[in-house]
Design a protein around this motif. Structure first.
Motif, PDB file in Angstrom:
ATOM      1  N   ALA A   9      54.821 -52.776  68.321  1.00 39.43           N
ATOM      2  CA  ALA A   9      54.426 -53.292  67.002  1.00 39.43           C
ATOM      3  C   ALA A   9      55.154 -52.544  65.881  1.00 39.43           C
ATOM      4  N   PRO A  10      56.463 -52.785  65.739  1.00 37.93           N
ATOM      5  CA  PRO A  10      57.219 -52.045  64.726  1.00 37.93           C
ATOM      6  C   PRO A  10      56.924 -52.520  63.297  1.00 37.93           C
ATOM      7  N   GLU A  43      54.981 -55.809  62.219  1.00 33.38           N
ATOM      8  CA  GLU A  43      53.953 -55.310  61.292  1.00 33.38           C
ATOM      9  C   GLU A  43      54.516 -55.266  59.873  1.00 33.38           C
ATOM     10  N   VAL A 187      45.844 -53.745  62.770  1.00 37.00           N
ATOM     11  CA  VAL A 187      46.201 -53.363  64.140  1.00 37.00           C
ATOM     12  C   VAL A 187      45.090 -53.746  65.119  1.00 37.00           C
ATOM     13  N   ILE A 205      50.836 -41.331  65.560  1.00 35.91           N
ATOM     14  CA  ILE A 205      49.741 -42.245  65.186  1.00 35.91           C
ATOM     15  C   ILE A 205      48.428 -41.847  65.852  1.00 35.91           C
TER      16      ILE A 205
HETATM   17  N1  GLU Z   1      53.622 -50.347  62.969  1.00 39.07           N
HETATM   18  C1  GLU Z   1      53.412 -48.978  63.342  1.00 39.07           C
HETATM   19  C2  GLU Z   1      54.716 -48.213  63.202  1.00 39.07           C
HETATM   20  O1  GLU Z   1      55.780 -48.801  63.258  1.00 39.07           O
HETATM   21  C3  GLU Z   1      52.940 -48.848  64.767  1.00 39.07           C
HETATM   22  C4  GLU Z   1      51.595 -49.418  64.960  1.00 39.07           C
HETATM   23  C5  GLU Z   1      51.048 -49.314  66.357  1.00 39.07           C
HETATM   24  O2  GLU Z   1      51.829 -49.236  67.329  1.00 39.07           O
HETATM   25  O3  GLU Z   1      49.837 -49.379  66.498  1.00 39.07           O
HETATM   26  O4  GLU Z   1      54.679 -47.022  63.028  1.00 39.07           O
END
Ligand code: GLU
Length: 307
Positions: A9-10, A43, A187, A205
């Motif tokens: 989920a980039p 994202e 998310v 994260i």
């Molecule tokens: N979109 C987030 C990022 O690129 C990652 C979100 C996720 O993997 O939950 O840092």
């Protein structure tokens, strides 16, 4: 046991770099090694920082490396209604917050060794009258009230994680004052909507995960299994960042084949012994979560030759 559904989920706020690719690689390998499905989610909630062209480029870059996914990629910028519905489900836990950035900085004590800060609860107990008055001057962010509750979960790599929400972050934002939905909310809503069972992502994260688990509980959503992978460092032990332009995929593909790039990453994460060219299907076969170190990993020096 139900089928594994993994995802990458980039947030496409710039060109894909090796840190993103490493994350995609491990999420992909873990899901495929278990015979599971793999999904891609763009994202791009912050559509100014993440314009569509960047998201499209991410998709092309991942395809160039040989990745594939089982459904059309999901674009968060198109899912406002779904997040809106989730917010209305949470309404009894929400309140408007009128604090400016400067006020927040002044009232917050920085959290130990982290960039995360604890909200002091300034707007938690505003009266209806105060809310009406403040709304005349400023649109509020929306915060979710958190209890004095310890969230405990077992990360597939980092082991047991415990965090008291009130002490670690305090009430957090689920909708920004400019109207954008909060990342934590989107998310968990999207992972659940897509049936994601396994979240593999960067260790940076990890600190957001207790908040996400709490949101899952409030919304009655299943909590996926989490695997937070170590971050990539250059041979000098520095964290890679978007500013490392030479490690952007476009530049790397001018010097290396996709299989060589995958080999560098697989070697950094101890999936193979030498940084040799290797295909994705071969890596799927030899993937073993137990081989991945817990500490941050360094890229093989060969990648930097000629830079
Ligand atoms: N979109 C987030 C990022 O690129 C990652 C979100 C996720 O993997 O939950 O840092």
């Amino acid at each position: 046991m139900s089928e594994t559904v993994g995802r990458f989920a980039p947030s496409p706020s710039g060109p894909v770099h090796l840190g993103n690719i490493a994350c995609c690689l491990l999420a992909y390998l873990s899901a495929r090694h278990q015979g599971g499905r793999f999904l891609l989610r763009i994202e791009d909630l912050d559509h100014l920082r993440c314009p569509p062209a960047y998201g499209e480029q991410v998709i092309r870059d991942l395809e160039a490396l040989g990745f594939d996914w089982d459904e059309e990629p999901l674009w968060q910028s198109r899912r406002g209604k779904v997040y809106e519905d989730a917010l209305s489900q949470l309404s009894s836990h929400l309140y408007p917050c009128f604090c400016t950035r400067a006020e927040l900085m002044a009232s917050q004590a920085p959290n130990l060794g982290d960039t995360q800060t604890v909200y002091a609860g300034t707007c938690r107990h505003l009266t209806q009258e105060e809310i009406r008055e403040k709304s005349l001057h400023r649109s509020p962010a929306i915060r979710l009230r958190v209890p004095d509750l310890e969230i405990v979960f077992t990360d597939g790599l980092q082991g047991e994680v415990r965090e008291n929400l009130e002490q670690a972050c305090g009430d957090f934002i689920v909708r920004r004052s400019d109207g954008l939905f909060g990342y934590q909310l989107a998310v968990v809503v999207d992972d659940a909507a897509s049936g994601v069972t396994e979240v593999v992502r960067g260790r940076d994260i990890l600190s957001a995960t207790p908040r996400q688990i709490y949101l899952c509980r409030l919304l009655g959503l299943p909590v996926p299994r989490y695997i937070h992978i170590p971050l990539l460092l250059d041979p000098h032990g520095r964290r890679l960042a978007k500013r490392d332009r030479d490690l952007g995929l476009d530049r790397l593909l001018q010097r290396f084949t996709p299989e060589q790039i995958l080999g560098f990453l697989a070697c950094a994460y101890h999936l193979i012994k030498k940084p040799e060219a290797i295909s994705l299907p071969e890596l799927v076969d030899c993937f073993d979560l137990n081989n991945i170190p817990r500490e941050d990993v360094s890229l093989p020096a060969g990648l930097f030759e000629g830079l």
